[in-house]
Design a protein around this motif. Sequence first.
Motif, PDB file in Angstrom:
ATOM      1  N   ALA A   1       0.812  -1.218   0.000  1.00 44.38           N
ATOM      2  CA  ALA A   1       0.000   0.000   0.000  1.00 44.38           C
ATOM      3  C   ALA A   1       0.841   1.261   0.000  1.00 44.38           C
ATOM      4  CB  ALA A   1      -0.936  -0.007   1.217  1.00 44.38           C
ATOM      5  N   ASP A   2       1.989   1.210   0.661  1.00 44.14           N
ATOM      6  CA  ASP A   2       2.823   2.400   0.825  1.00 44.14           C
ATOM      7  C   ASP A   2       4.277   2.012   0.603  1.00 44.14           C
ATOM      8  OD1 ASP A   2       4.552   4.378   2.274  1.00 44.14           O
ATOM      9  OD2 ASP A   2       2.616   5.331   2.681  1.00 44.14           O
ATOM     10  N   VAL A   3       4.867   2.501  -0.479  1.00 46.94           N
ATOM     11  CA  VAL A   3       6.235   2.105  -0.836  1.00 46.94           C
ATOM     12  C   VAL A   3       7.225   2.483   0.256  1.00 46.94           C
ATOM     13  CG1 VAL A   3       8.127   2.511  -2.452  1.00 46.94           C
ATOM     14  CG2 VAL A   3       5.801   2.208  -3.307  1.00 46.94           C
ATOM     15  N   ARG A   4       7.142   3.720   0.732  1.00 44.43           N
ATOM     16  CA  ARG A   4       8.132   4.179   1.713  1.00 44.43           C
ATOM     17  C   ARG A   4       8.082   3.369   3.002  1.00 44.43           C
ATOM     18  NH1 ARG A   4       6.589   9.539   3.954  1.00 44.43           N
ATOM     19  NH2 ARG A   4       5.503   8.192   5.445  1.00 44.43           N
ATOM     20  N   ASP A   5       6.896   3.207   3.549  1.00 54.70           N
ATOM     21  CA  ASP A   5       6.788   2.471   4.807  1.00 54.70           C
ATOM     22  C   ASP A   5       7.138   1.000   4.620  1.00 54.70           C
ATOM     23  OD1 ASP A   5       6.051   4.847   5.903  1.00 54.70           O
ATOM     24  OD2 ASP A   5       3.934   4.347   6.175  1.00 54.70           O
ATOM     25  N   HIS A   6       6.858   0.464   3.436  1.00 51.19           N
ATOM     26  CA  HIS A   6       7.253  -0.909   3.117  1.00 51.19           C
ATOM     27  C   HIS A   6       8.772  -1.034   3.147  1.00 51.19           C
ATOM     28  CE1 HIS A   6       7.642  -4.705   0.926  1.00 51.19           C
ATOM     29  NE2 HIS A   6       8.435  -4.072   0.068  1.00 51.19           N
ATOM     30  N   VAL A   7       9.481  -0.092   2.544  1.00 49.58           N
ATOM     31  CA  VAL A   7      10.943  -0.144   2.502  1.00 49.58           C
ATOM     32  C   VAL A   7      11.537   0.024   3.899  1.00 49.58           C
ATOM     33  CG1 VAL A   7      13.007   1.041   1.655  1.00 49.58           C
ATOM     34  CG2 VAL A   7      11.072   0.670   0.120  1.00 49.58           C
ATOM     35  N   LEU A   8      11.020   0.988   4.648  1.00 46.86           N
ATOM     36  CA  LEU A   8      11.600   1.298   5.959  1.00 46.86           C
ATOM     37  C   LEU A   8      11.330   0.213   6.999  1.00 46.86           C
ATOM     38  CD1 LEU A   8      10.755   5.108   6.381  1.00 46.86           C
ATOM     39  CD2 LEU A   8      12.792   4.064   5.408  1.00 46.86           C
ATOM     40  N   THR A   9      10.195  -0.438   6.915  1.00 46.79           N
ATOM     41  CA  THR A   9       9.658  -1.335   7.943  1.00 46.79           C
ATOM     42  C   THR A   9       9.271  -0.508   9.166  1.00 46.79           C
ATOM     43  OG1 THR A   9      11.651  -1.939   9.237  1.00 46.79           O
ATOM     44  CG2 THR A   9      11.271  -3.103   7.142  1.00 46.79           C
ATOM     45  N   GLY A  10       8.679  -1.150  10.150  1.00 44.23           N
ATOM     46  CA  GLY A  10       8.320  -0.449  11.378  1.00 44.23           C
ATOM     47  C   GLY A  10       9.463  -0.357  12.359  1.00 44.23           C
ATOM     48  N   ARG A  11      10.614  -0.992  12.015  1.00 42.17           N
ATOM     49  CA  ARG A  11      11.753  -1.001  12.954  1.00 42.17           C
ATOM     50  C   ARG A  11      13.070  -0.782  12.202  1.00 42.17           C
ATOM     51  NH1 ARG A  11      13.751  -5.540  17.347  1.00 42.17           N
ATOM     52  NH2 ARG A  11      13.846  -4.120  19.132  1.00 42.17           N
ATOM     53  N   PRO A  12      13.243   0.380  11.600  1.00 42.29           N
ATOM     54  CA  PRO A  12      14.494   0.637  10.878  1.00 42.29           C
ATOM     55  C   PRO A  12      15.648   0.873  11.831  1.00 42.29           C
ATOM     56  CG  PRO A  12      13.154   2.608  10.938  1.00 42.29           C
ATOM     57  CD  PRO A  12      12.324   1.524  11.557  1.00 42.29           C
ATOM     58  N   TRP A  13      16.847   0.713  11.298  1.00 42.69           N
ATOM     59  CA  TRP A  13      18.055   1.038  12.048  1.00 42.69           C
ATOM     60  C   TRP A  13      18.525   2.425  11.659  1.00 42.69           C
ATOM     61  CZ3 TRP A  13      21.694  -3.880  11.820  1.00 42.69           C
ATOM     62  CH2 TRP A  13      21.049  -4.936  12.477  1.00 42.69           C
ATOM     63  N   LEU A  14      19.099   3.136  12.619  1.00 45.98           N
ATOM     64  CA  LEU A  14      19.652   4.459  12.384  1.00 45.98           C
ATOM     65  C   LEU A  14      21.151   4.401  12.651  1.00 45.98           C
ATOM     66  CD1 LEU A  14      19.486   7.461  11.810  1.00 45.98           C
ATOM     67  CD2 LEU A  14      18.713   7.815  14.180  1.00 45.98           C
ATOM     68  N   ALA A  15      21.931   4.446  11.566  1.00 45.91           N
ATOM     69  CA  ALA A  15      23.391   4.358  11.667  1.00 45.91           C
ATOM     70  C   ALA A  15      23.977   5.761  11.736  1.00 45.91           C
ATOM     71  CB  ALA A  15      23.959   3.592  10.475  1.00 45.91           C
ATOM     72  N   ALA A  16      23.657   6.459  12.822  1.00 41.74           N
ATOM     73  CA  ALA A  16      24.147   7.817  13.058  1.00 41.74           C
ATOM     74  C   ALA A  16      24.526   7.946  14.525  1.00 41.74           C
ATOM     75  CB  ALA A  16      23.087   8.852  12.692  1.00 41.74           C
ATOM     76  N   ASP A  17      25.482   8.809  14.796  1.00 49.79           N
ATOM     77  CA  ASP A  17      25.913   8.994  16.174  1.00 49.79           C
ATOM     78  C   ASP A  17      24.801   9.647  16.995  1.00 49.79           C
ATOM     79  OD1 ASP A  17      28.384   9.103  18.093  1.00 49.79           O
ATOM     80  OD2 ASP A  17      27.399  11.070  18.262  1.00 49.79           O
ATOM     81  N   PRO A  18      24.535   9.162  18.209  1.00 46.57           N
ATOM     82  CA  PRO A  18      23.431   9.700  19.004  1.00 46.57           C
ATOM     83  C   PRO A  18      23.619  11.156  19.434  1.00 46.57           C
ATOM     84  CG  PRO A  18      24.056   7.523  19.791  1.00 46.57           C
ATOM     85  CD  PRO A  18      25.112   7.942  18.815  1.00 46.57           C
ATOM     86  N   VAL A  19      24.856  11.640  19.500  1.00 44.07           N
ATOM     87  CA  VAL A  19      25.078  13.045  19.839  1.00 44.07           C
ATOM     88  C   VAL A  19      24.889  13.924  18.609  1.00 44.07           C
ATOM     89  CG1 VAL A  19      26.809  14.733  20.591  1.00 44.07           C
ATOM     90  CG2 VAL A  19      26.586  12.552  21.795  1.00 44.07           C
ATOM     91  N   LEU A  20      25.492  13.519  17.501  1.00 48.61           N
ATOM     92  CA  LEU A  20      25.378  14.306  16.266  1.00 48.61           C
ATOM     93  C   LEU A  20      23.987  14.222  15.656  1.00 48.61           C
ATOM     94  CD1 LEU A  20      28.709  13.609  14.328  1.00 48.61           C
ATOM     95  CD2 LEU A  20      27.996  15.735  15.418  1.00 48.61           C
ATOM     96  N   GLY A  21      23.413  13.035  15.620  1.00 47.93           N
ATOM     97  CA  GLY A  21      22.117  12.830  14.968  1.00 47.93           C
ATOM     98  C   GLY A  21      21.169  12.066  15.853  1.00 47.93           C
TER      99      GLY A  21
END
Length: 409
Positions: A184-204
């Motif tokens: 139904a939704d391409v973006r949410d399908h790609v991201l899933t409900g549990r994406p990972w964020l590969a960014a530093d917690p202080v910077l991002g």
Amino acid sequence: MRVVLSTYGTRGDVEPLVALAVRLRALGAQVRVCAPPDQEFTDLLAGVGVPLVPLGEPVRPTMHGAAPPSSADLSRRRIELVAAQFDTVAAAAEGGDALVAAGLGQVAARSVAERLGIPYVYASYHPVSLPSPHHAPPPRPGMPLPPDVTGNRALWDADAQNLNALFGEALATRRAATGLPPVADVRDHVLTGRPWLAADPVLGPWRATADLDVIQTGAWILPDERPLPAELDAFLDAGTPPVYVGFGSMRAPEDVARVAVAAVRAQGRRVLVSRGWAGLDLIDDREDCHVVGEVNQQALFARVAAVVHHGGAGTTTAAARAGAPQVVVAQMVDQPYWAGRVAGLGIGAAHDGPVPTAASLSAALRTALAPTTRARAAAVAGTIRTGGAAVAAKLLLGTVGRERAARSA
């Protein structure tokens, strides 16, 4: 265990996956990386002994052709990339145990994992590309948001409609051909409900929201042990620390080398110009300037007075980790976000707009070169985490192990 990592983009998209590949291999996994067949990426992966599976066309000619690609050309290339993923990534992942995709252009990766029955993880290198009521979506090339739409949630809805219009038909056609139902939704399908964020917690940092269960691993940093070239080392030793100027893989603003050299000289500093994909060069033969190609930024940034750059996640993290004050001249997508974070943390300045003048860049440099900014940059450097790729590798292997156990139960 066999893992496939897939992305498509510039070095800032590819190198973090190489960092993850190195960590996965250290834990005993066999790893393959699907990425553009640019020579730079071929060499990068060969240097760590990880196989490259060529995906799509080389990126550099698109980024630095005679003129920027049109919206129509960008749309065509994105659709072609969906087809390439269904074929190339699927072949690479056949018989594998997990698939990790980075970048929203990886529209087909989850479908490939679904068809093969293996775990799938989506990773973003910056918070701003993940939907949240706390921020608006980033500007995506060729996909403008309606000017009359306001409010973060409404803007994210418009962003989803853009992606559905661009990718929906191509994704539905290829999924149907492989026996998969439509989404139904391409973006949410790609991201899933549990994406990972590969960014530093202080910077991002990620601000929690009920919409997504985001796992923030920290930035995926590839250790670089290369020595600096002898000529560069000699230039650094010959005087006070210079100001580094580079735009990485970006199409740099017109005449930016001349503008930057003038701005840095106005602050009484020496200049170090990085060629990058834009091919920046010196503007004269004065001894206060030096030009470099691709070098070890981790070693270099510890020896410069400040870093003027485009605001890519990797460069921002490398400068912050080195304690180097920054001036971010943001060009596109996530770069305005990183510019805002640099300014907000007090570790540098965000230039106002993508095209600097000697006066505007000189003003931003005054902020970055102030003693208080350098002190703050040094303090923040001590908080930057370096183990994000190791965290992600262990998480992935744990996910695969749990799914195997569930299937055998």
